[in-house]
Scaffold this active site. Sequence first.
Site, PDB file in Angstrom:
ATOM      1  N   PRO A   1       0.848  -1.205   0.000  1.00 47.98           N
ATOM      2  CA  PRO A   1       0.000   0.000   0.000  1.00 47.98           C
ATOM      3  C   PRO A   1       0.879   1.249   0.000  1.00 47.98           C
ATOM      4  CG  PRO A   1      -0.655  -1.558   1.707  1.00 47.98           C
ATOM      5  CD  PRO A   1       0.667  -2.023   1.197  1.00 47.98           C
ATOM      6  N   CYS A   2       0.371   2.333  -0.596  1.00 48.12           N
ATOM      7  CA  CYS A   2       1.208   3.528  -0.710  1.00 48.12           C
ATOM      8  C   CYS A   2       0.455   4.804  -0.344  1.00 48.12           C
ATOM      9  CB  CYS A   2       1.746   3.637  -2.140  1.00 48.12           C
ATOM     10  SG  CYS A   2       0.450   3.742  -3.399  1.00 48.12           S
ATOM     11  N   GLN A   3      -0.623   4.680   0.436  1.00 48.33           N
ATOM     12  CA  GLN A   3      -1.427   5.879   0.732  1.00 48.33           C
ATOM     13  C   GLN A   3      -0.785   6.780   1.776  1.00 48.33           C
ATOM     14  OE1 GLN A   3      -2.469   2.748   0.898  1.00 48.33           O
ATOM     15  NE2 GLN A   3      -4.373   2.440  -0.190  1.00 48.33           N
TER      16      GLN A   3
ATOM     17  N   MET B   1       2.408  10.569  -7.563  1.00 44.67           N
ATOM     18  CA  MET B   1       2.244  10.958  -6.167  1.00 44.67           C
ATOM     19  C   MET B   1       3.355  11.921  -5.748  1.00 44.67           C
ATOM     20  SD  MET B   1       1.035   7.426  -4.269  1.00 44.67           S
ATOM     21  CE  MET B   1       0.929   8.278  -2.679  1.00 44.67           C
TER      22      MET B   1
END
Length: 417
Positions: A178-180, A224
Amino acid sequence: MDNNKPLLRISDIAEKLNVSLKTVRRHIHSGKLQSTKIGGVHRISEADYLQFLNTFKSETIEKQGAEKQPKHLKSKKTDTINWTDISDLWDTPKATQLTSADLFSGTGGMALGFQLAGFTPLCGLDWFKEAGESYRKNLKHPHIEGDITSNAIKKEFIYTVKQQLNGKPLTVLSGGFPCQGFSMSGSRIVEDERNSLYKDMLDIISELNPEYIVAENVKGLRSMLKGKVENKIIKDIEALGYNVNVTVLNAADYYVPQKRERIIFIANKINKTNYHPAPLLEPATYITTKEAIKDLIKVKDNPSINHVRTKHREDMKTRLAAVPEGKSLYDNYSDSWKKCSWNEASCTIKENHGGVNIHPIEPRVITVREMARLQSFPDWFIFEGSKSKQMVQIGNAVPPLLAKAIGLAIRKSYDEK
């Protein structure tokens, strides 16, 4: 010119740099690499070669055949990509002694793909209960169900992998993390508690010391924080002793009947070239939705094969039938309730809060088995849990044939002298 040292040929330079002859000629013609023509043949002095090497050091990892980068994969971002042809291995890859293990394993798409590429998967790790049930039902190697942030779970995974390796190195550790949890504080990237998962992956890499790392994520990661997140990930992996190459791959290029783009990081610490698999198909020859699921229209509902149609109200059927191919039922949910194209590769398969893809021919959403087909899962791969949980598993999965292609590219890298 030093007359005491023999002059180098183009083939000598290509071998030293591990690049193609065409690449060396391109540098000569551009003036970056000085040469002398003797009898109509280019010869390069050792001094000119060293000057070129020092000035253009990044060229030592230049791709072989990168000039053949497919037009449909090109983007504004410049990647250093080493494409390799895997077509000779695709149909019947033999089993090897190479090993793999996967973090954030989900239902097992990455593990299955590496298994199809001739690797021996050793262990998977994920917290998703139903995905773990599917993983263990279909794949015979161990799977650890639990939270990667737990020291006990991490230790169990590491122990299980090391026990099976019996002192040998782990070839590949993969993970779709995950990269949030990335954000900015002034000019510095900071990570919140959601990104402890990413840090835990780095901890496991450091402990297991795999020869290769494969990290998969959504294409949107590239943008991002204006690319700073991607750069941080590369630097973090490099800090562990790896060289890294990264680009976006489209699953449809590897016989997956679905246009699904994912960013793929490939890294190694054994002084090999990081290869990405060259596409096997052109867009005009992609496997279509029709080719993948047409026969299932005639198959009656059967829970044992995950093929059960959703029962919609009549008014909903009318609305679903009216949705054009490639469009969504809802204007504000463009990534869900989207209708697949019948005579093209499907749009990206996903499960988004109950909104799955619409069947191109029948007025309904596609079944779990149809989702699985479009993700390139074989029909023998059966998914556990409720229907909604099955859809989440498939929507989040790495397409096995995409993983197979990546595995074959690593085999090419590993076997290269």
